[in-house]
Design an enzyme around this catalytic site. Structure first.
Site, short mmCIF file in Angstrom:
data_model
loop_
_atom_site.label_atom_id
_atom_site.label_comp_id
_atom_site.label_asym_id
_atom_site.label_seq_id
_atom_site.Cartn_x
_atom_site.Cartn_y
_atom_site.Cartn_z
N ARG A 66 0.81 -1.21 0.00
CA ARG A 66 0.00 0.00 0.00
C ARG A 66 0.85 1.27 0.00
O ARG A 66 0.60 2.22 -0.73
CB ARG A 66 -0.88 -0.03 1.26
CG ARG A 66 -2.18 0.70 1.13
CD ARG A 66 -3.02 0.54 2.37
NE ARG A 66 -3.67 -0.74 2.51
CZ ARG A 66 -4.76 -1.12 1.83
NH1 ARG A 66 -5.29 -0.32 0.93
NH2 ARG A 66 -5.31 -2.28 2.04
N ARG A 92 -9.70 2.76 -2.39
CA ARG A 92 -8.55 2.11 -1.74
C ARG A 92 -8.34 2.73 -0.38
O ARG A 92 -8.44 3.96 -0.22
CB ARG A 92 -7.27 2.33 -2.55
CG ARG A 92 -7.27 1.80 -3.96
CD ARG A 92 -7.30 0.30 -4.04
NE ARG A 92 -6.22 -0.35 -3.32
CZ ARG A 92 -6.20 -1.65 -3.02
NH1 ARG A 92 -7.21 -2.41 -3.36
NH2 ARG A 92 -5.19 -2.17 -2.39
N HIS A 110 -18.00 11.47 2.16
CA HIS A 110 -18.50 10.17 2.62
C HIS A 110 -20.03 10.22 2.67
O HIS A 110 -20.60 11.20 3.18
CB HIS A 110 -17.93 9.84 4.01
CG HIS A 110 -18.40 8.52 4.53
ND1 HIS A 110 -17.88 7.33 4.06
CD2 HIS A 110 -19.36 8.19 5.42
CE1 HIS A 110 -18.50 6.32 4.67
NE2 HIS A 110 -19.40 6.82 5.50
N GLU A 144 -7.24 6.60 10.30
CA GLU A 144 -8.32 5.65 10.56
C GLU A 144 -9.45 5.87 9.55
O GLU A 144 -9.79 7.01 9.23
CB GLU A 144 -8.87 5.84 12.00
CG GLU A 144 -7.83 5.76 13.09
CD GLU A 144 -6.97 7.03 13.20
OE1 GLU A 144 -7.47 8.12 12.89
OE2 GLU A 144 -5.80 6.91 13.60
C1 GRF Z 1 -20.01 8.70 -3.41
O1 GRF Z 1 -21.20 8.28 -2.83
C2 GRF Z 1 -19.04 9.14 -2.36
O2 GRF Z 1 -19.65 9.71 -1.25
C3 GRF Z 1 -18.38 7.86 -1.97
O3 GRF Z 1 -18.27 7.13 -3.16
C4 GRF Z 1 -19.26 7.57 -4.08
C5 GRF Z 1 -18.54 8.01 -5.30
O4 GRF Z 1 -19.41 8.39 -6.34
N1 GRF Z 1 -17.12 8.12 -1.30
P1 GRF Z 1 -18.83 9.14 -7.60
O5 GRF Z 1 -17.72 8.29 -8.17
O6 GRF Z 1 -18.35 10.47 -7.15
O7 GRF Z 1 -19.99 9.26 -8.55
#
Ligand code: GRF
Length: 202
Positions: A66, A92, A110, A144
């Site tokens: 990684r 990842r 997120h 984390e």
């Molecule tokens: C989104 O829901 C984001 O919050 C999450 O992964 C998804 C990615 O969607 N981390 P995109 O590739 O931006 O359409």
């Protein structure tokens, strides 16, 4: 001088598109200078090409571990003069090394109201838990998973007949609003981290 942004993706890239669209406004204080994908077939790469943004595919499978992969990405970001890294559906886990190297210069979107529902399948989890409110969070990245000072959040109601798909679609609309807004605030130097909390200067 506009803030130079690098975006890391693995797939669809709808959040990347929201950032591209925001950066198209002449007075937006940031510009995307590099998009890195760990997958060669990520649709987000097409979006970057259409927008004339430099891209790189760095396949994690080409690296022994990684951190070596993360160092290759970091080198590419530095070569492009990137000042802020945005994770946008980058699938990842990052090494603690990368999180520290880019500390307070690395943000993520997120699909939940953190600290609730870290990890994957957040919409299913919110429905299963009987949540009435769900949403999205932009936050600084720490080693984390899905930890780190929260910059912006936006919430949506969970409806009685919601499926994970319908809920995800409404949350995604909010993601596309708050991610560019967070980058805008950051680029203006208005996002300050003090004792692991974000304070936004207005
Ligand atoms: C989104 O829901 C984001 O919050 C999450 O992964 C998804 C990615 O969607 N981390 P995109 O590739 O931006 O359409």
């Amino acid at each position: 001088m506009k803030l130079k942004v690098g975006v890391l993706i693995s797939g669809r890239g709808s959040n990347l598109q929201a950032l591209i669209d925001a950066c198209a406004a002449p007075d937006f204080p940031a510009k995307i200078v590099l998009v890195i994908s760990n997958k060669a077939d990520a649709y987000g790469l097409e979006r970057a090409h259409v927008a004339g943004i430099q891209t790189a595919v760095i396949n994690h499978k080409d690296f022994p571990d990684r951190q070596t992969f993360d160092r290759a990405m970091s080198e590419k970001l530095n070569q492009a003069g990137v000042q802020l890294v945005c994770l946008a559906g980058f699938m990842r886990l990052l090494s603690p090394w990368f999180a520290e190297e880019w500390r307070d210069r690395l943000i993520n979107i997120h699909p939940s109201l953190l600290p609730k529902f870290k990890g994957l399948h957040t919409h299913e989890a919110a429905i299963a838990a009987g949540e009435k409110t769900h949403g999205a969070t932009v936050h600084f990245v720490r080693p984390e998973l899905d930890e780190g000072p929260i910059i912006l959040q936006s919430s949506v109601s969970v409806l009685a007949d919601d499926t994970a798909e319908t809920l995800a679609a409404r949350v995604l609309e909010q993601e596309h609003i708050i991610y560019p807004r967070a980058v805008h605030l950051y680029a203006e130097g208005r996002v300050n981290v003090i004792e692991e909390k974000v304070f936004i200067a207005f």
